[in-house]
Design a protein around this motif. Structure first.
Motif, mmCIF file in Angstrom:
data_model
loop_
_atom_site.group_PDB
_atom_site.id
_atom_site.type_symbol
_atom_site.label_atom_id
_atom_site.label_comp_id
_atom_site.label_asym_id
_atom_site.label_seq_id
_atom_site.Cartn_x
_atom_site.Cartn_y
_atom_site.Cartn_z
ATOM 1 N N LEU A 11 -18.763 -46.992 -36.161
ATOM 2 C CA LEU A 11 -19.968 -47.564 -35.561
ATOM 3 C C LEU A 11 -20.690 -48.428 -36.571
ATOM 4 O O LEU A 11 -20.847 -48.039 -37.737
ATOM 5 C CB LEU A 11 -20.887 -46.422 -35.092
ATOM 6 N N SER A 12 -21.143 -49.590 -36.132
ATOM 7 C CA SER A 12 -21.914 -50.435 -37.038
ATOM 8 C C SER A 12 -22.938 -51.251 -36.266
ATOM 9 O O SER A 12 -22.751 -51.574 -35.090
ATOM 10 C CB SER A 12 -21.000 -51.383 -37.820
ATOM 11 N N GLY A 13 -24.012 -51.557 -36.945
ATOM 12 C CA GLY A 13 -25.015 -52.488 -36.437
ATOM 13 C C GLY A 13 -25.204 -53.576 -37.466
ATOM 14 O O GLY A 13 -25.288 -53.285 -38.669
ATOM 15 N N ALA A 32 -23.748 -48.860 -41.161
ATOM 16 C CA ALA A 32 -22.353 -48.561 -40.846
ATOM 17 C C ALA A 32 -22.141 -47.055 -40.926
ATOM 18 O O ALA A 32 -22.601 -46.405 -41.874
ATOM 19 C CB ALA A 32 -21.418 -49.282 -41.806
ATOM 20 N N ILE A 33 -21.458 -46.503 -39.913
ATOM 21 C CA ILE A 33 -21.159 -45.074 -39.846
ATOM 22 C C ILE A 33 -19.643 -44.912 -39.831
ATOM 23 O O ILE A 33 -18.960 -45.521 -39.000
ATOM 24 C CB ILE A 33 -21.758 -44.431 -38.581
ATOM 25 N N ASN A 34 -19.124 -44.093 -40.718
ATOM 26 C CA ASN A 34 -17.688 -43.851 -40.763
ATOM 27 C C ASN A 34 -17.286 -42.718 -39.822
ATOM 28 O O ASN A 34 -18.083 -41.814 -39.545
ATOM 29 C CB ASN A 34 -17.249 -43.505 -42.187
ATOM 30 N N GLY A 46 -28.537 -59.722 -33.170
ATOM 31 C CA GLY A 46 -27.579 -58.933 -33.916
ATOM 32 C C GLY A 46 -26.525 -58.362 -32.996
ATOM 33 O O GLY A 46 -26.462 -58.696 -31.800
ATOM 34 N N LYS A 47 -25.671 -57.491 -33.514
ATOM 35 C CA LYS A 47 -24.647 -56.900 -32.677
ATOM 36 C C LYS A 47 -24.361 -55.462 -33.080
ATOM 37 O O LYS A 47 -24.586 -55.055 -34.227
ATOM 38 C CB LYS A 47 -23.364 -57.724 -32.712
ATOM 39 N N VAL A 48 -23.874 -54.707 -32.096
ATOM 40 C CA VAL A 48 -23.482 -53.317 -32.299
ATOM 41 C C VAL A 48 -22.013 -53.194 -31.948
ATOM 42 O O VAL A 48 -21.585 -53.634 -30.873
ATOM 43 C CB VAL A 48 -24.324 -52.374 -31.408
ATOM 44 N N VAL A 49 -21.228 -52.609 -32.856
ATOM 45 C CA VAL A 49 -19.792 -52.443 -32.629
ATOM 46 C C VAL A 49 -19.453 -50.956 -32.698
ATOM 47 O O VAL A 49 -19.750 -50.293 -33.698
ATOM 48 C CB VAL A 49 -18.958 -53.222 -33.669
ATOM 49 N N PHE A 50 -18.841 -50.453 -31.631
ATOM 50 C CA PHE A 50 -18.417 -49.044 -31.575
ATOM 51 C C PHE A 50 -16.916 -48.992 -31.347
ATOM 52 O O PHE A 50 -16.417 -49.507 -30.346
ATOM 53 C CB PHE A 50 -19.145 -48.299 -30.453
ATOM 54 N N ASP A 51 -16.210 -48.384 -32.278
ATOM 55 C CA ASP A 51 -14.762 -48.195 -32.176
ATOM 56 C C ASP A 51 -14.043 -49.508 -31.830
ATOM 57 O O ASP A 51 -13.152 -49.544 -30.980
ATOM 58 C CB ASP A 51 -14.447 -47.131 -31.122
ATOM 59 N N GLY A 52 -14.481 -50.580 -32.470
ATOM 60 C CA GLY A 52 -13.843 -51.876 -32.290
ATOM 61 C C GLY A 52 -14.349 -52.699 -31.124
ATOM 62 O O GLY A 52 -13.914 -53.838 -30.938
ATOM 63 N N LYS A 53 -15.276 -52.153 -30.336
ATOM 64 C CA LYS A 53 -15.811 -52.877 -29.178
ATOM 65 C C LYS A 53 -17.257 -53.273 -29.448
ATOM 66 O O LYS A 53 -18.062 -52.441 -29.874
ATOM 67 C CB LYS A 53 -15.739 -52.009 -27.917
ATOM 68 N N GLU A 54 -17.584 -54.530 -29.178
ATOM 69 C CA GLU A 54 -18.950 -54.985 -29.352
ATOM 70 C C GLU A 54 -19.769 -54.590 -28.124
ATOM 71 O O GLU A 54 -19.644 -55.183 -27.049
ATOM 72 C CB GLU A 54 -19.012 -56.499 -29.552
ATOM 73 N N LEU A 55 -20.613 -53.593 -28.272
ATOM 74 C CA LEU A 55 -21.370 -53.056 -27.132
ATOM 75 C C LEU A 55 -22.296 -54.101 -26.529
ATOM 76 O O LEU A 55 -22.497 -54.134 -25.314
ATOM 77 C CB LEU A 55 -22.185 -51.834 -27.568
ATOM 78 N N SER A 56 -22.850 -54.945 -27.375
ATOM 79 C CA SER A 56 -23.801 -55.939 -26.887
ATOM 80 C C SER A 56 -23.142 -56.992 -26.003
ATOM 81 O O SER A 56 -23.833 -57.763 -25.344
ATOM 82 C CB SER A 56 -24.516 -56.595 -28.068
ATOM 83 N N ALA A 57 -21.805 -57.027 -25.975
ATOM 84 C CA ALA A 57 -21.094 -58.007 -25.149
ATOM 85 C C ALA A 57 -20.571 -57.401 -23.849
ATOM 86 O O ALA A 57 -20.007 -58.110 -23.015
ATOM 87 C CB ALA A 57 -19.928 -58.613 -25.940
ATOM 88 N N LEU A 58 -20.765 -56.092 -23.650
ATOM 89 C CA LEU A 58 -20.219 -55.415 -22.481
ATOM 90 C C LEU A 58 -21.213 -55.392 -21.320
ATOM 91 O O LEU A 58 -22.427 -55.393 -21.519
ATOM 92 C CB LEU A 58 -19.834 -53.969 -22.835
ATOM 93 N N GLY A 59 -20.679 -55.300 -20.097
ATOM 94 C CA GLY A 59 -21.512 -55.131 -18.915
ATOM 95 C C GLY A 59 -21.979 -53.695 -18.789
ATOM 96 O O GLY A 59 -21.500 -52.799 -19.482
ATOM 97 N N GLU A 60 -22.911 -53.456 -17.880
ATOM 98 C CA GLU A 60 -23.506 -52.131 -17.743
ATOM 99 C C GLU A 60 -22.485 -51.065 -17.355
ATOM 100 O O GLU A 60 -22.535 -49.935 -17.841
ATOM 101 C CB GLU A 60 -24.644 -52.165 -16.715
#
Length: 222
Positions: free
Chosen positions: A5-7, A30-32, A63-77
């Protein structure tokens, strides 16, 4: 170690015009995988807002948030909801349980939304989690027939039903007495030892001391 996880330069604002406030001011973190991180800070510092942003519960303004390789800020609800339900677990200060369901049914509810799962296996898993949490006798009780500490254990069992990659906790011991708080942290520490990542917001230094790393926030910055 793999980063889960990262912001990056997260900005979150509330209000409009002259009333607008910047709660997160360019936060990067960043969280490992497998890490236990606590976030501390005074009231209004942005620690809970950071947790909601990193979990995709709140949209960020920049900015952006990435969880497990996916950018959450780019995803739909819908995609965000699926990730939160299947790959994340949440434990809040006050467990959000349904009064019309008994405790066992409250625990299995998230898993039963996936119709591919067998009901008997889901129920057996919930009972196993309750045994591990030390509350097997609560299965058929109503939520009004359990203490605050017991209900927090219920919330943790529910958060673990879909075997999440990360547990987010927002002041999970904030409404508990010292003994119940210690019991909850012992339970969370055990969950962490199995390899689950934990990100916890707290104001309690004793709770934060259980973590491997502590982030301190003030005025929307780490």
């Amino acid at each position: 170690m793999k980063q889960i996880l990262s912001g990056e330069q997260i900005v979150k604002r509330f209000g409009e015009g002259a009333e607008q406030r910047t709660i997160l001011d360019g936060v990067s973190v960043a969280i490992n995988a497998g890490e236990f991180v606590a976030v501390m800070g005074p009231s209004g510092s942005g620690k809970s807002t950071l947790l909601f942003a990193l979990s995709g519960m709140d949209r960020v303004d920049a900015g952006k948030v990435v969880f497990d390789g996916k950018e959450l800020s780019a995803l739909g609800e819908n995609d965000l909801a699926d990730i939160r339900r299947t790959q994340m677990g949440f434990v809040f200060q006050q467990p959000t349980l349904l009064r019309n369901l008994n405790i066992l049914d409250n625990i299995i509810l998230p898993a039963m939304r996936d119709r591919r799962q067998d009901a008997a296996k889901v129920t057996a898993k919930a009972r196993t989690l309750m045994q591990q949490a030390g509350i097997p006798e609560l299965a058929v009780r109503e939520i009004t027939q359990a203490s605050g500490g017991q209900l927090q254990r219920v919330g943790i069992c529910r958060a673990l039903m879909n075997e999440p990659k990360i547990i987010f906790g927002d002041e999970p011991t904030g409404a508990l007495n010292s003994q119940a708080a210690n019991d909850i942290m012992t339970l969370l520490a055990g969950i962490h030892r199995t390899g689950t990542t934990i990100l916890l917001v707290t104001h309690d230094v004793k709770v934060a001391a259980k973590a491997e790393r502590v982030l301190f926030m003030i005025d929307g910055k780490i």
